[in-house]
Scaffold this motif. Structure first.
Motif, PDB file in Angstrom:
ATOM      1  N   GLU A  45       5.517  -3.256 -11.846  1.00 59.27           N
ATOM      2  CA  GLU A  45       6.905  -3.702 -11.444  1.00 59.27           C
ATOM      3  C   GLU A  45       7.467  -2.754 -10.777  1.00 59.27           C
ATOM      4  OE1 GLU A  45       8.821  -4.534 -15.368  1.00 59.27           O
ATOM      5  OE2 GLU A  45       8.181  -6.427 -15.536  1.00 59.27           O
ATOM      6  N   GLN A  46       7.439  -1.338 -10.871  1.00 56.43           N
ATOM      7  CA  GLN A  46       7.956  -0.259 -10.143  1.00 56.43           C
ATOM      8  C   GLN A  46       7.476  -0.421  -8.515  1.00 56.43           C
ATOM      9  OE1 GLN A  46      10.355   1.447 -10.505  1.00 56.43           O
ATOM     10  NE2 GLN A  46      10.463   3.312  -9.151  1.00 56.43           N
ATOM     11  N   MET A  87       0.930  -1.244   0.188  1.00 58.41           N
ATOM     12  CA  MET A  87       0.077  -0.150  -0.195  1.00 58.41           C
ATOM     13  C   MET A  87       0.911   1.436   0.007  1.00 58.41           C
ATOM     14  SD  MET A  87      -3.094   1.142   2.829  1.00 58.41           S
ATOM     15  CE  MET A  87      -3.720   2.591   2.702  1.00 58.41           C
ATOM     16  N   ALA A  88       2.027   0.971   0.815  1.00 63.00           N
ATOM     17  CA  ALA A  88       2.851   2.418   0.753  1.00 63.00           C
ATOM     18  C   ALA A  88       3.571   2.427  -0.502  1.00 63.00           C
ATOM     19  CB  ALA A  88       3.727   2.157   2.007  1.00 63.00           C
ATOM     20  N   ALA A  89       3.983   1.351  -1.071  1.00 62.05           N
ATOM     21  CA  ALA A  89       4.564   1.506  -2.338  1.00 62.05           C
ATOM     22  C   ALA A  89       3.539   1.939  -3.506  1.00 62.05           C
ATOM     23  CB  ALA A  89       5.202   0.218  -2.921  1.00 62.05           C
ATOM     24  N   TRP A  90       2.345   1.487  -3.403  1.00 68.71           N
ATOM     25  CA  TRP A  90       1.471   2.072  -4.366  1.00 68.71           C
ATOM     26  C   TRP A  90       1.176   3.538  -4.227  1.00 68.71           C
ATOM     27  CZ3 TRP A  90      -3.159   4.671  -3.425  1.00 68.71           C
ATOM     28  CH2 TRP A  90      -3.763   4.991  -4.781  1.00 68.71           C
ATOM     29  N   GLY A  91       1.218   3.838  -3.059  1.00 68.21           N
ATOM     30  CA  GLY A  91       0.748   5.319  -2.803  1.00 68.21           C
ATOM     31  C   GLY A  91       2.108   6.087  -3.175  1.00 68.21           C
ATOM     32  N   LYS A 145       9.838  -3.629  -2.273  1.00 67.53           N
ATOM     33  CA  LYS A 145      11.146  -4.628  -1.788  1.00 67.53           C
ATOM     34  C   LYS A 145      12.241  -3.638  -1.618  1.00 67.53           C
ATOM     35  CE  LYS A 145       9.924  -8.547  -4.521  1.00 67.53           C
ATOM     36  NZ  LYS A 145      10.269  -9.445  -5.657  1.00 67.53           N
ATOM     37  N   ASN A 146      12.113  -2.414  -1.344  1.00 72.33           N
ATOM     38  CA  ASN A 146      13.308  -1.442  -1.402  1.00 72.33           C
ATOM     39  C   ASN A 146      14.458  -1.500  -2.433  1.00 72.33           C
ATOM     40  OD1 ASN A 146      12.292  -0.240   0.998  1.00 72.33           O
ATOM     41  ND2 ASN A 146      12.740  -1.938   2.320  1.00 72.33           N
TER      42      ASN A 146
END
Length: 421
Positions: free
Chosen positions: A274-275, A44-48, A281-282
């Motif tokens: 993919e991003q 969720m944090a990555a999508w944001g 995954k940092n």
């Protein structure tokens, strides 16, 4: 008013998505969620993070980011970006390299006005700076230009180019990339009739639609299918209240971006998924390959309605330049007036925007130019982007263009001749 409301609605949707991304990133980043062993919060944090960056980039003009170049002395030389001519709809800017002797090659890059900023040619500028003095046309975002500044169509664009060429002088080498190729050809011909001594020494046209009918693409098919009335009714909008150009009729950058991305929707979707996974995954960086590309690709600008409509009607539908029937300020522009400017055509074998043959058509129009001053190159396996900014440009096309410029430069007199003079 309904067009202004539509423009502001698109801006509202953009801001809402930017806010949603920032909110999701903030909410999913609270330390407390570290106690929950589930990847959903990280995703969720990555999508944001990816969403917020994506929608915020759409209204940002990218920086040039060219800080220094390595000189022949092996030292880094600072590069400053200077506005040489300022105009309401576009400037002529120079990349001045500090602390090195001025290079004999003088190049003006003509950037497209087709939805992206001139910074799209950043890598092209970087590749030329070590070997030349470089100027570029820096077109302005129409949403930021007050209505009081008047119109700007392809005739105005052509006159801007003619003025810039005249300012820089006859030892200039012009390189026009993509959309402006036919107008750079027209500007040179215009000078050939009005001010012959102001013409550039060489003109290189890269992947431009001189004759759109020479080789059909999706772009040319669209131009034939859609009527001018449909374009004006369904594509054009008026700039909303947020910007200085409020009320100006434009082809909005965000609408152009939607068209760009829909042509390769699956590719773009895969890239963003993919991003998001890499961010979770940092494994992503602020300036990684994805962000470098999309920070530029997503930064779009509005075009004036009259420029967009006149391009479609006069270049693509009526083929005025291809038929040598183009007029500027009431004066017919005869391509045959180019009699002493060396012209080189560069095309990409796999160019799906300006297919091979469209740009090459320029040589047939140059009836007043001897064969010795005409040249053409078809780059094997290269797509549209590659012929001016990719590997094909760096490894093959750039050296060919620089050699073409040198081959048409005045030859130095032999030492004894200079001495006797």
């Amino acid at each position: 008013m309904r067009y202004m409301m539509t423009y502001d609605l698109m801006e509202t949707i953009r801001i809402t998505n930017q806010w949603a991304g920032a909110t999701a990133q903030a909410m999913a980043s609270y330390p407390i969620w570290g106690t929950v062993p589930h990847p959903s919060f990280r995703m969720m944090a990555a999508w944001g993070e990816v969403t917020e960056r994506t929608f915020s980039r759409m209204i940002v003009k990218p920086d040039w980011g060219i800080d220094a170049v390595v000189g022949s002395d092996g030292r880094d030389h600072i590069v400053s970006v200077e506005t040489e001519i300022a105009r309401p709809f576009g400037d002529l800017i120079r990349f001045r390299v500090q602390g090195r002797p001025e290079k004999p090659r003088r190049i003006m890059l003509v950037a497209p006005m087709s939805g992206h900023y001139a910074t799209l040619l950043r890598s092209t500028v970087q590749s030329l700076l070590p070997d030349a003095e470089v100027w570029i046309t820096d077109w302005h975002n129409a949403r930021d230009i007050p209505v009081s500044e008047g119109k700007f169509d392809i005739e105005d664009y052509t006159l801007y180019l003619a003025d810039f060429m005249e300012h820089l002088g006859p030892d200039l080498n012009v390189i026009a990339v993509c959309q402006p190729a036919p107008l750079a050809l027209a500007a040179t011909a215009y000078l050939g009739a009005e001010k012959p001594k102001a013409q550039p020494r060489t003109l290189t046209l890269i992947g431009g639609p001189i004759d759109p009918d020479a080789a059909p693409t999706d772009v040319t098919d669209f131009g034939r299918r859609v009527t001018m009335g449909q374009l004006e009714q369904f594509i054009l909008q008026r700039v909303g209240f947020k910007y200085a150009g409020v009320g100006r009729k434009v082809y909005p950058g965000m609408q152009q971006l939607a068209s760009f991305m829909s042509m390769n929707a699956e590719t773009h979707t895969t890239a963003f998924v993919e991003q998001i996974i890499r961010v979770a995954k940092n494994q992503a960086g602020d300036h990684d390959k994805h962000n470098r590309f999309y920070d530029e690709y997503l930064a779009v600008m509005d075009m004036t309605a009259e420029f967009y409509l006149s391009t479609v009607e006069r270049v693509f539908k009526n083929r005025e330049i291809a038929r040598n029937d183009f007029t500027v300020a009431g004066k017919k522009v005869d391509i045959a007036a180019i009699t002493d400017v060396a012209v080189k055509i560069v095309e990409g074998e796999r160019d799906d925007i300006s297919a091979p043959g469209q740009c090459l058509a320029a040589l047939d129009l140059l009836t007043g130019l001897p064969k010795s001053k005409k040249a053409a190159h078809l780059e094997p396996g290269a797509g549209h982007y590659g012929i001016f900014a990719g590997k094909s440009w760096r490894n093959n096309i750039r050296p060919l263009v620089l050699n073409f410029i040198d081959d048409n430069a005045p030859k130095a007199a032999p030492a004894k001749d200079r001495k006797s003079a």
